[in-house]
Write a protein that holds these residues in place. Structure first.
Motif, PDB file in Angstrom:
ATOM      1  N   GLN A 126       0.854  -1.022  -0.050  1.00 41.93           N
ATOM      2  CA  GLN A 126      -0.170   0.147   0.022  1.00 41.93           C
ATOM      3  C   GLN A 126       1.014   1.302  -0.040  1.00 41.93           C
ATOM      4  OE1 GLN A 126      -3.114  -1.425  -1.270  1.00 41.93           O
ATOM      5  NE2 GLN A 126      -3.293   0.366  -0.461  1.00 41.93           N
ATOM      6  N   GLN A 127       2.059   1.136   0.777  1.00 36.04           N
ATOM      7  CA  GLN A 127       3.069   2.301   0.571  1.00 36.04           C
ATOM      8  C   GLN A 127       3.258   2.539  -0.889  1.00 36.04           C
ATOM      9  OE1 GLN A 127       6.485   2.060   2.904  1.00 36.04           O
ATOM     10  NE2 GLN A 127       7.217   4.083   2.621  1.00 36.04           N
ATOM     11  N   GLU A 128       3.683   1.550  -1.615  1.00 37.52           N
ATOM     12  CA  GLU A 128       4.053   1.632  -3.078  1.00 37.52           C
ATOM     13  C   GLU A 128       2.897   2.082  -3.609  1.00 37.52           C
ATOM     14  OE1 GLU A 128       4.864  -1.479  -6.539  1.00 37.52           O
ATOM     15  OE2 GLU A 128       5.888  -1.770  -4.393  1.00 37.52           O
ATOM     16  N   GLU A 129       1.541   1.614  -3.383  1.00 41.01           N
ATOM     17  CA  GLU A 129       0.488   1.871  -4.443  1.00 41.01           C
ATOM     18  C   GLU A 129       0.152   3.372  -4.107  1.00 41.01           C
ATOM     19  OE1 GLU A 129      -0.929   0.074  -6.390  1.00 41.01           O
ATOM     20  OE2 GLU A 129      -1.109  -1.997  -5.903  1.00 41.01           O
ATOM     21  N   GLU A 130       0.271   3.897  -2.834  1.00 41.11           N
ATOM     22  CA  GLU A 130      -0.089   5.324  -2.703  1.00 41.11           C
ATOM     23  C   GLU A 130       1.042   6.457  -3.192  1.00 41.11           C
ATOM     24  OE1 GLU A 130      -1.160   6.689   1.254  1.00 41.11           O
ATOM     25  OE2 GLU A 130      -2.159   4.798   1.646  1.00 41.11           O
ATOM     26  N   ASP A 131       2.282   5.766  -3.299  1.00 40.91           N
ATOM     27  CA  ASP A 131       3.411   6.633  -3.833  1.00 40.91           C
ATOM     28  C   ASP A 131       3.228   6.728  -5.316  1.00 40.91           C
ATOM     29  OD1 ASP A 131       6.085   7.869  -3.806  1.00 40.91           O
ATOM     30  OD2 ASP A 131       6.684   5.809  -4.686  1.00 40.91           O
ATOM     31  N   ASN A 132       3.006   5.405  -6.147  1.00 39.63           N
ATOM     32  CA  ASN A 132       2.556   5.477  -7.509  1.00 39.63           C
ATOM     33  C   ASN A 132       1.581   6.412  -7.796  1.00 39.63           C
ATOM     34  OD1 ASN A 132       4.762   3.587  -8.143  1.00 39.63           O
ATOM     35  ND2 ASN A 132       3.492   1.821  -8.035  1.00 39.63           N
ATOM     36  N   ALA A 133       0.332   6.280  -7.019  1.00 44.60           N
ATOM     37  CA  ALA A 133      -0.801   7.165  -7.444  1.00 44.60           C
ATOM     38  C   ALA A 133      -0.288   8.657  -7.360  1.00 44.60           C
ATOM     39  CB  ALA A 133      -2.165   6.925  -6.330  1.00 44.60           C
ATOM     40  N   GLU A 134       0.270   9.027  -5.984  1.00 47.74           N
ATOM     41  CA  GLU A 134       0.578  10.530  -6.055  1.00 47.74           C
ATOM     42  C   GLU A 134       1.469  10.868  -7.022  1.00 47.74           C
ATOM     43  OE1 GLU A 134       2.633  10.552  -1.913  1.00 47.74           O
ATOM     44  OE2 GLU A 134       0.586  10.763  -1.165  1.00 47.74           O
ATOM     45  N   LYS A 135       2.536  10.030  -7.719  1.00 48.83           N
ATOM     46  CA  LYS A 135       3.430  10.423  -8.581  1.00 48.83           C
ATOM     47  C   LYS A 135       2.459  10.555 -10.005  1.00 48.83           C
ATOM     48  CE  LYS A 135       7.663   8.350  -7.082  1.00 48.83           C
ATOM     49  NZ  LYS A 135       8.607   7.094  -7.187  1.00 48.83           N
ATOM     50  N   GLN A 136       1.548   9.899 -10.201  1.00 48.34           N
ATOM     51  CA  GLN A 136       0.475  10.078 -11.341  1.00 48.34           C
ATOM     52  C   GLN A 136      -0.016  11.186 -11.345  1.00 48.34           C
ATOM     53  OE1 GLN A 136       0.483   8.554 -14.115  1.00 48.34           O
ATOM     54  NE2 GLN A 136       0.646   6.219 -13.840  1.00 48.34           N
ATOM     55  N   VAL A 137      -0.635  11.697 -10.078  1.00 49.65           N
ATOM     56  CA  VAL A 137      -1.298  12.981  -9.816  1.00 49.65           C
ATOM     57  C   VAL A 137      -0.392  14.083 -10.137  1.00 49.65           C
ATOM     58  CG1 VAL A 137      -2.320  14.666  -8.185  1.00 49.65           C
ATOM     59  CG2 VAL A 137      -3.047  12.008  -8.292  1.00 49.65           C
ATOM     60  N   SER A 138       0.911  14.089  -9.402  1.00 51.58           N
ATOM     61  CA  SER A 138       1.869  15.044  -9.620  1.00 51.58           C
ATOM     62  C   SER A 138       2.411  15.360 -10.875  1.00 51.58           C
ATOM     63  CB  SER A 138       3.029  15.056  -8.754  1.00 51.58           C
ATOM     64  OG  SER A 138       2.750  14.807  -7.321  1.00 51.58           O
ATOM     65  N   ARG A 139       2.564  14.413 -11.794  1.00 50.53           N
ATOM     66  CA  ARG A 139       3.015  14.353 -13.150  1.00 50.53           C
ATOM     67  C   ARG A 139       1.744  14.945 -14.058  1.00 50.53           C
ATOM     68  NH1 ARG A 139       6.243   8.924 -13.854  1.00 50.53           N
ATOM     69  NH2 ARG A 139       8.246   9.445 -12.664  1.00 50.53           N
ATOM     70  N   MET A 140       0.525  14.634 -13.981  1.00 51.97           N
ATOM     71  CA  MET A 140      -0.270  15.207 -14.803  1.00 51.97           C
ATOM     72  C   MET A 140      -0.636  16.506 -14.329  1.00 51.97           C
ATOM     73  SD  MET A 140      -2.611  14.405 -17.024  1.00 51.97           S
ATOM     74  CE  MET A 140      -3.113  12.769 -17.359  1.00 51.97           C
ATOM     75  N   ARG A 141      -0.507  16.954 -13.071  1.00 52.29           N
ATOM     76  CA  ARG A 141      -0.588  18.234 -12.596  1.00 52.29           C
ATOM     77  C   ARG A 141       0.495  19.279 -13.442  1.00 52.29           C
ATOM     78  NH1 ARG A 141      -2.233  17.467  -6.273  1.00 52.29           N
ATOM     79  NH2 ARG A 141      -4.398  17.326  -6.929  1.00 52.29           N
ATOM     80  N   LEU A 142       1.666  18.556 -13.405  1.00 52.53           N
ATOM     81  CA  LEU A 142       2.916  19.391 -13.904  1.00 52.53           C
ATOM     82  C   LEU A 142       2.665  19.416 -15.431  1.00 52.53           C
ATOM     83  CD1 LEU A 142       5.839  17.964 -11.699  1.00 52.53           C
ATOM     84  CD2 LEU A 142       5.113  20.478 -11.897  1.00 52.53           C
ATOM     85  N   PHE A 143       2.459  18.403 -16.129  1.00 55.19           N
ATOM     86  CA  PHE A 143       2.575  18.168 -17.591  1.00 55.19           C
ATOM     87  C   PHE A 143       1.520  17.895 -18.502  1.00 55.19           C
ATOM     88  CE2 PHE A 143       6.474  16.036 -15.360  1.00 55.19           C
ATOM     89  CZ  PHE A 143       7.328  17.240 -15.559  1.00 55.19           C
ATOM     90  N   GLY A 144       0.327  17.748 -17.776  1.00 49.83           N
ATOM     91  CA  GLY A 144      -1.047  17.312 -18.340  1.00 49.83           C
ATOM     92  C   GLY A 144      -1.387  18.160 -19.522  1.00 49.83           C
ATOM     93  N   SER A 145      -1.185  19.334 -19.204  1.00 48.39           N
ATOM     94  CA  SER A 145      -1.741  20.648 -20.125  1.00 48.39           C
ATOM     95  C   SER A 145      -0.880  20.724 -21.231  1.00 48.39           C
ATOM     96  CB  SER A 145      -1.832  21.976 -19.445  1.00 48.39           C
ATOM     97  OG  SER A 145      -0.512  22.305 -18.878  1.00 48.39           O
ATOM     98  N   ASP A 146       0.258  20.175 -21.537  1.00 46.90           N
ATOM     99  CA  ASP A 146       1.111  20.189 -22.496  1.00 46.90           C
ATOM    100  C   ASP A 146       1.072  18.961 -23.587  1.00 46.90           C
ATOM    101  OD1 ASP A 146       3.466  21.525 -24.085  1.00 46.90           O
ATOM    102  OD2 ASP A 146       4.010  19.523 -23.502  1.00 46.90           O
ATOM    103  N   ALA A 147       0.428  18.931 -24.824  1.00 46.60           N
ATOM    104  CA  ALA A 147       0.322  17.835 -25.503  1.00 46.60           C
ATOM    105  C   ALA A 147       1.346  17.069 -25.634  1.00 46.60           C
ATOM    106  CB  ALA A 147      -0.429  18.314 -26.783  1.00 46.60           C
ATOM    107  N   LYS A 148       2.544  17.688 -26.021  1.00 47.70           N
ATOM    108  CA  LYS A 148       3.662  16.771 -26.043  1.00 47.70           C
ATOM    109  C   LYS A 148       3.856  16.080 -24.731  1.00 47.70           C
ATOM    110  CE  LYS A 148       7.767  15.379 -27.880  1.00 47.70           C
ATOM    111  NZ  LYS A 148       7.887  13.699 -27.325  1.00 47.70           N
ATOM    112  N   ALA A 149       4.154  16.690 -23.818  1.00 42.80           N
ATOM    113  CA  ALA A 149       4.444  16.056 -22.481  1.00 42.80           C
ATOM    114  C   ALA A 149       3.347  14.891 -22.089  1.00 42.80           C
ATOM    115  CB  ALA A 149       4.390  17.043 -21.240  1.00 42.80           C
ATOM    116  N   LEU A 150       2.150  15.314 -22.357  1.00 45.95           N
ATOM    117  CA  LEU A 150       0.871  14.307 -22.069  1.00 45.95           C
ATOM    118  C   LEU A 150       1.273  12.980 -23.038  1.00 45.95           C
ATOM    119  CD1 LEU A 150      -1.728  13.494 -20.693  1.00 45.95           C
ATOM    120  CD2 LEU A 150      -2.824  14.585 -22.489  1.00 45.95           C
ATOM    121  N   TYR A 151       1.514  13.335 -24.255  1.00 43.47           N
ATOM    122  CA  TYR A 151       1.893  12.104 -24.902  1.00 43.47           C
ATOM    123  C   TYR A 151       3.243  11.175 -24.601  1.00 43.47           C
ATOM    124  CZ  TYR A 151       3.646   9.440 -29.238  1.00 43.47           C
ATOM    125  OH  TYR A 151       4.277   8.661 -30.067  1.00 43.47           O
ATOM    126  N   ASP A 152       4.245  12.179 -24.007  1.00 44.84           N
ATOM    127  CA  ASP A 152       5.591  11.456 -23.313  1.00 44.84           C
ATOM    128  C   ASP A 152       4.673  10.565 -21.850  1.00 44.84           C
ATOM    129  OD1 ASP A 152       6.918  12.142 -25.250  1.00 44.84           O
ATOM    130  OD2 ASP A 152       7.672  13.818 -23.865  1.00 44.84           O
TER     131      ASP A 152
END
Length: 171
Positions: A126-152
């Protein structure tokens, strides 16, 4: 096995299967949005959650307990952007962590050391699951609005490989 510990573990099977069902709905959302890498990520999450249910099921059988399968609710979440499923996943993983902790507390109170040891793997997972989920949220917040970054990000998620959880691999 203590009755309360048994009931909580048996119910955890349902919760893990619901998690699989929920994550499959996230995969469907991303597939329909053209983000096949994110869909792939959640297809693997679906497999992992199903496997977690199987691990709990196996544990009950190994301890001479009857498994009582319960109905699984239909996921009811709808999304209006690519971030929302990721935030929902993080929230859900925190909930699952709390349910694992509840089982551990009940096992501790019952002096069920075998179940406590069994749950150690899930606590780490669960520690790993929460960490992975937090990283997904962080990355989408940082890069999700840029089409190229979202593609990556989508391509990166497409590279995820399923691995059988060790409690099942050692079976």
């Amino acid at each position: 096995m203590d009755a309360k510990v048994y009931e909580l573990i048996n119910d955890q099977i349902r919760k893990e299967l619901y998690s699989a069902y929920l994550y499959l709905s996230f995969a469907d959302y991303y597939e329909e949005e053209g983000l096949e890498g994110f869909a792939h990520w959640y297809e693997i999450q679906t497999q992992e959650e199903r496997d977690h249910a199987l691990i709990f099921r196996k544990y009950l059988h190994e301890n001479g307990c009857k498994v009582k399968l319960q109905a699984i609710d239909q996921p009811d979440k709808t999304f209006s952007n690519h971030l929302e499923p990721l935030e929902a996943a993080l929230e859900h993983e925190k909930y699952i962590t709390s349910t694992i902790n509840d089982i551990y507390t009940a096992a501790f109170e019952a002096k069920d050391y075998r179940t406590m040891k069994f749950l150690d793997w899930f606590i780490e997972e669960q520690q790993e699951e929460e960490d992975n989920a937090e990283k997904q949220v962080s990355r989408m917040r940082l890069f999700g609005s840029d089409a190229k970054a979202l593609y990556d990000l989508d391509r990166e998620n497409a590279a995820r490989v399923y691995a059988v959880p060790s409690p099942l691999a050692n079976a």
